[in-house]
Design a protein around this motif. Sequence first.
Motif, PDB file in Angstrom:
ATOM      1  N   UNK A 118       0.869  -1.182   0.000  1.00 52.19           N
ATOM      2  CA  UNK A 118       0.000   0.000   0.000  1.00 52.19           C
ATOM      3  C   UNK A 118       0.902   1.226   0.000  1.00 52.19           C
ATOM      4  N   UNK A 119       0.568   2.226  -0.791  1.00 54.01           N
ATOM      5  CA  UNK A 119       1.391   3.432  -0.845  1.00 54.01           C
ATOM      6  C   UNK A 119       0.507   4.668  -0.828  1.00 54.01           C
ATOM      7  N   UNK A 120       1.081   5.768  -0.351  1.00 53.69           N
ATOM      8  CA  UNK A 120       0.359   7.027  -0.253  1.00 53.69           C
ATOM      9  C   UNK A 120       1.158   8.128  -0.939  1.00 53.69           C
ATOM     10  N   UNK A 121       0.461   9.084  -1.515  1.00 58.40           N
ATOM     11  CA  UNK A 121       1.124  10.139  -2.277  1.00 58.40           C
ATOM     12  C   UNK A 121       0.340  11.440  -2.170  1.00 58.40           C
TER      13      UNK A 121
ATOM     14  N   UNK B 296      -4.064   7.354  -2.264  1.00 56.26           N
ATOM     15  CA  UNK B 296      -3.571   6.030  -1.912  1.00 56.26           C
ATOM     16  C   UNK B 296      -3.879   5.050  -3.030  1.00 56.26           C
ATOM     17  N   UNK B 297      -3.112   3.966  -3.044  1.00 53.70           N
ATOM     18  CA  UNK B 297      -3.447   2.866  -3.937  1.00 53.70           C
ATOM     19  C   UNK B 297      -2.689   1.618  -3.516  1.00 53.70           C
TER      20      UNK B 297
ATOM     21  N   UNK C  99     -10.373  12.223  12.656  1.00 54.46           N
ATOM     22  CA  UNK C  99      -9.937  12.192  11.265  1.00 54.46           C
ATOM     23  C   UNK C  99     -10.690  11.084  10.539  1.00 54.46           C
ATOM     24  N   UNK C 100     -10.751  11.135   9.202  1.00 55.65           N
ATOM     25  CA  UNK C 100     -11.491  10.112   8.465  1.00 55.65           C
ATOM     26  C   UNK C 100     -10.938   8.702   8.683  1.00 55.65           C
ATOM     27  N   UNK C 101     -11.816   7.712   8.533  1.00 55.51           N
ATOM     28  CA  UNK C 101     -11.377   6.317   8.597  1.00 55.51           C
ATOM     29  C   UNK C 101     -10.448   6.014   7.425  1.00 55.51           C
ATOM     30  N   UNK C 102      -9.582   5.041   7.630  1.00 55.41           N
ATOM     31  CA  UNK C 102      -8.626   4.632   6.599  1.00 55.41           C
ATOM     32  C   UNK C 102      -9.084   3.356   5.906  1.00 55.41           C
ATOM     33  N   UNK C 103      -8.538   3.127   4.719  1.00 57.52           N
ATOM     34  CA  UNK C 103      -8.732   1.862   4.017  1.00 57.52           C
ATOM     35  C   UNK C 103      -7.645   0.845   4.341  1.00 57.52           C
ATOM     36  N   UNK C 104      -6.555   1.312   4.960  1.00 58.96           N
ATOM     37  CA  UNK C 104      -5.498   0.419   5.418  1.00 58.96           C
ATOM     38  C   UNK C 104      -5.425   0.511   6.934  1.00 58.96           C
TER      39      UNK C 104
ATOM     40  N   UNK D 293     -10.695  -1.641   5.357  1.00 55.17           N
ATOM     41  CA  UNK D 293     -11.661  -0.558   5.180  1.00 55.17           C
ATOM     42  C   UNK D 293     -12.333  -0.159   6.494  1.00 55.17           C
ATOM     43  N   UNK D 294     -12.468   1.146   6.680  1.00 49.08           N
ATOM     44  CA  UNK D 294     -13.130   1.645   7.881  1.00 49.08           C
ATOM     45  C   UNK D 294     -12.256   1.681   9.112  1.00 49.08           C
ATOM     46  N   UNK D 295     -10.937   1.534   8.960  1.00 48.57           N
ATOM     47  CA  UNK D 295     -10.040   1.526  10.117  1.00 48.57           C
ATOM     48  C   UNK D 295     -10.101   2.868  10.846  1.00 48.57           C
ATOM     49  N   UNK D 296     -10.302   2.813  12.146  1.00 46.41           N
ATOM     50  CA  UNK D 296     -10.418   4.030  12.948  1.00 46.41           C
ATOM     51  C   UNK D 296      -9.676   3.857  14.259  1.00 46.41           C
ATOM     52  N   UNK D 297      -9.388   4.980  14.912  1.00 45.70           N
ATOM     53  CA  UNK D 297      -8.591   4.985  16.135  1.00 45.70           C
ATOM     54  C   UNK D 297      -9.400   5.589  17.280  1.00 45.70           C
ATOM     55  N   UNK D 298      -9.266   4.977  18.449  1.00 47.65           N
ATOM     56  CA  UNK D 298      -9.878   5.496  19.664  1.00 47.65           C
ATOM     57  C   UNK D 298      -8.787   5.820  20.676  1.00 47.65           C
TER      58      UNK D 298
END
Length: 228
Positions: free
Chosen positions: A84-87, A99-100, A156-161, A164-169
Amino acid sequence: MSSIVPVDSQSLLHFLRDWYGEPESPAGQGSNVRMALPDALFEWHEISRQWNHRITSQNYAIPLSELEHDDGKVVFWVENQGTWIWSFDPREQGNPVYEREPSSGTAWSLTGEVLSDFLIHATVLEAILGAPEKKIATNVGERVIATWRDVTAFPFPAWNWPAPGARILFGQEWLALICSSGSSGYNVTVAAKEPSSLTWTEDVPEVDWMSFGEPQDSMEEEPPPLPW
């Protein structure tokens, strides 16, 4: 810990001091690279250098001197096996992050975060993945998660990595990564600096936790099996 939810560079520094301790290296001695790159990226690399780059453990930031373009984007963050990479596009105002998944051949897609927010989000995620104390559980119900007290959702928005829907508490002296398990529940990783900060999980009988902590002797401990 719930009072230290980083949303900008100053609160990120507060969070890092709380989680890792004081920086090992003085400020103001960062990279000499001077490219047409966003200030937020330079600032994050300077912060990472102050903690001797200990603030990443799973994924990593590409060194400033090694940044390259990929289809008009600058790839700056990479999953540790390159899956997975981010740009960001340096021509776009605010530097929204894309991301892709390279192996899928799919096009770049927007994450919903700008670069400055992404770097804070990624740093907190790395704190969870590299924490000295962790408990991991699979297929945890939303009803169970809703009973946890004194919890603040990361704004912040949920992540796909990693899923899908990854979130932090943010809890009291602990952090949690919540990801969809692909069924009716969630895969959960709770992390802390000390074992005592996770004793509350013993009062959650509905969950079968796997515990992982720092090794107590010279024998290396197997890394925890991440549930994604």
